[in-house]
Design a protein around this motif. Structure first.
Motif, PDB file in Angstrom:
ATOM      1  N   ARG A 309       8.406 -70.656  23.292  1.00 38.99           N
ATOM      2  CA  ARG A 309       8.974 -69.334  23.592  1.00 38.99           C
ATOM      3  C   ARG A 309      10.096 -69.469  24.612  1.00 38.99           C
ATOM      4  O   ARG A 309      11.125 -68.764  24.534  1.00 38.99           O
ATOM      5  N   THR A 314      11.052 -67.084  18.646  1.00 35.69           N
ATOM      6  CA  THR A 314      10.656 -65.676  18.644  1.00 35.69           C
ATOM      7  C   THR A 314       9.146 -65.548  18.405  1.00 35.69           C
ATOM      8  O   THR A 314       8.472 -66.514  18.013  1.00 35.69           O
ATOM      9  N   ARG A 315       8.651 -64.341  18.663  1.00 39.90           N
ATOM     10  CA  ARG A 315       7.228 -64.098  18.377  1.00 39.90           C
ATOM     11  C   ARG A 315       6.916 -64.299  16.896  1.00 39.90           C
ATOM     12  O   ARG A 315       5.861 -64.804  16.514  1.00 39.90           O
ATOM     13  N   VAL A 318       6.489 -67.996  16.152  1.00 41.51           N
ATOM     14  CA  VAL A 318       5.198 -68.509  16.618  1.00 41.51           C
ATOM     15  C   VAL A 318       4.071 -68.000  15.719  1.00 41.51           C
ATOM     16  O   VAL A 318       3.160 -68.745  15.332  1.00 41.51           O
ATOM     17  N   ARG A 319       4.173 -66.728  15.359  1.00 44.46           N
ATOM     18  CA  ARG A 319       3.157 -66.146  14.478  1.00 44.46           C
ATOM     19  C   ARG A 319       3.164 -66.863  13.115  1.00 44.46           C
ATOM     20  O   ARG A 319       2.108 -67.195  12.563  1.00 44.46           O
ATOM     21  N   SER A 386       1.268 -65.157  19.158  1.00 42.07           N
ATOM     22  CA  SER A 386       2.607 -64.585  19.360  1.00 42.07           C
ATOM     23  C   SER A 386       2.664 -63.655  20.553  1.00 42.07           C
ATOM     24  O   SER A 386       3.741 -63.364  21.055  1.00 42.07           O
ATOM     25  N   ARG A 387       1.526 -63.156  21.010  1.00 44.97           N
ATOM     26  CA  ARG A 387       1.502 -62.190  22.110  1.00 44.97           C
ATOM     27  C   ARG A 387       1.329 -62.854  23.476  1.00 44.97           C
ATOM     28  O   ARG A 387       1.255 -62.167  24.489  1.00 44.97           O
TER      29      ARG A 387
END
Length: 397
Positions: A309, A314-315, A318-319, A386-387
């Motif tokens: 990150r 980006t989220r 990663v997701r 992702s969070r």
């Protein structure tokens, strides 16, 4: 000032990223994929074995035909006593339009035994029947060993055994003697299996004249078999009871033996549904294993997530990374399960002389179920990864 744009990752990049994540923990990934493999293998095997059994029954139906009808004596409405069929029942049936063949058998009260020292009460479930000479022609039956009755032997103490009857008596070849009623009968032949007339498989068959002379048989048939043209089956069926016994058509039972094979095929399908439920349970356990593996991976790789990150991932990327890892686990396990299930079906079919059938819809369903399982199992861990804020992830010990 120009805003920096994150690098777009192609599907191939995501796949390599997912594989590298799994290769870092190969044993855990293998065990997680194994759960999926067991579930998919169970479902494919159950469907394959059931389809193979159904295919054999359907091939038997195609070979034996569905134009055979069986007429049996019924019971009296008031005292439940059987109502005898007329002695001319088979000849009467031949006069119906569309009937091609007919023959008849009659049950006697005699029992068959290997010798006269065995008590008469020990019947081994074998029925002694008088038979007309054209029975095999009507039933499309075959003699496995020896010979069928003829105009000469039907008048003498000579018997032909059904396949099951011979097994129960311990006989594998003719040229033996069995004790029927109160005298010896020579075994002339042993019949092959008859899927449409299993009662004949469990019978010892003697000629009508011999049954009358040696076994006190009254000459009344208890079963009449007939074959007709396919297009005439229903019309013949409607006329049979009135023709065989005009005075008591209500005491005549008419059935189609091929319906029993169809029922067996339908029962095999119902059994498949039950076993698929058990396979689904195994698959659910496998999905839980994949989800657990991915959740643990997210917890262990928080620094990796924070670093990515911080470098601009980006989220969504990663997701997608963790979702792809879950999908790869599921696809590898699903592929192994399909191969194992197909192999198990082939082995079972070969061992039981069945035509091996693995329906394409089962393979397609296995592929779809695998992808759906991987997506569902990986969705929550991917969202959770992702969070994670980069600063929190990098500060994790």
């Amino acid at each position: 000032m120009t805003r920096l744009q994150p690098v777009r990752l192609r599907p191939a990049d995501m796949a390599r990223l997912g594989v590298s994540g799994l290769r870092a923990r190969p044993l855990r990934a293998l065990l997680a994929a194994l759960g999926i493999a067991v579930g998919i293998a169970t479902m494919v095997t159950v469907v394959g074995i059931s389809a193979s059994s159904q295919e054999r029954l359907l091939r038997q139906l195609d070979a034996l035909g569905t134009n055979l009808l069986r007429v049996e004596r019924g019971d009296n409405l008031f005292d439940d006593e059987p109502v005898d069929l007329p002695t001319t029942a088979a000849s009467a049936v031949r006069r119906i339009d569309g009937v091609q063949k007919s023959s008849q058998t009659g049950e006697t009260e005699a029992t068959v035994r290997r010798n006269d020292l065995i008590p008469p009460s020990v019947s081994l479930g074998i029925t002694v029947r008088a038979t007309s000479l054209d029975l095999l022609d009507t039933l499309d039956g075959r003699v496995r060993a020896g010979a069928w009755l003829n105009p000469a032997t039907e008048r003498h103490p000579v018997v032909v055994l059904g396949a099951v009857a011979a097994e129960r008596l311990g006989l594998t070849a003719p040229d033996a003697r069995v004790w029927i009623g109160s005298r010896w009968f020579s075994v002339a032949g042993i019949l092959d299996r008859m899927p449409l007339a299993e009662e004949i498989e469990r019978s010892a068959l003697v000629g009508f004249p011999a049954a009358k002379e040696y076994l006190d048989f009254d000459g009344h048939p208890t079963t009449v078999y007939e074959r007709s043209a396919d297009e005439s089956v229903e019309s013949v069926r409607e006329a049979l009871a009135r023709t065989v016994n005009p005075e008591r058509p209500d005491a005549v039972k008419v059935s189609r033996p091929s319906d029993a094979l169809k029922a067996k095929a339908a029962a095999a399908g119902a059994f498949t549904g039950l076993m698929l439920g058990l396979g689904a349970v195994a698959l659910f356990v496998g999905a839980v294993g994949v989800a657990n593996t991915m959740v643990v991976a997210v917890l262990e790789r928080r620094k990796e997530i924070g670093l990515r990150r911080s470098l601009g991932a980006t989220r969504g990327q990663v997701r997608a990374q963790f979702l792809v890892e879950a999908l790869i686990l599921a696809v590898v396990g699903g592929a192994a399960g399909v191969l194992a299930g197909t192999l198990a079906t082939l082995v079972y079919a070969a061992a039981n002389a069945l035509p091996a059938v693995v329906p394409m819809w089962a393979l397609g369903g296995a592929a779809g179920t695998t992808v759906a399982t991987g997506a569902l199992a990986g969705l929550y861990p991917a969202i959770r990864a992702s969070r994670v804020p980069p600063t929190v992830a990098l500060s994790t010990q």
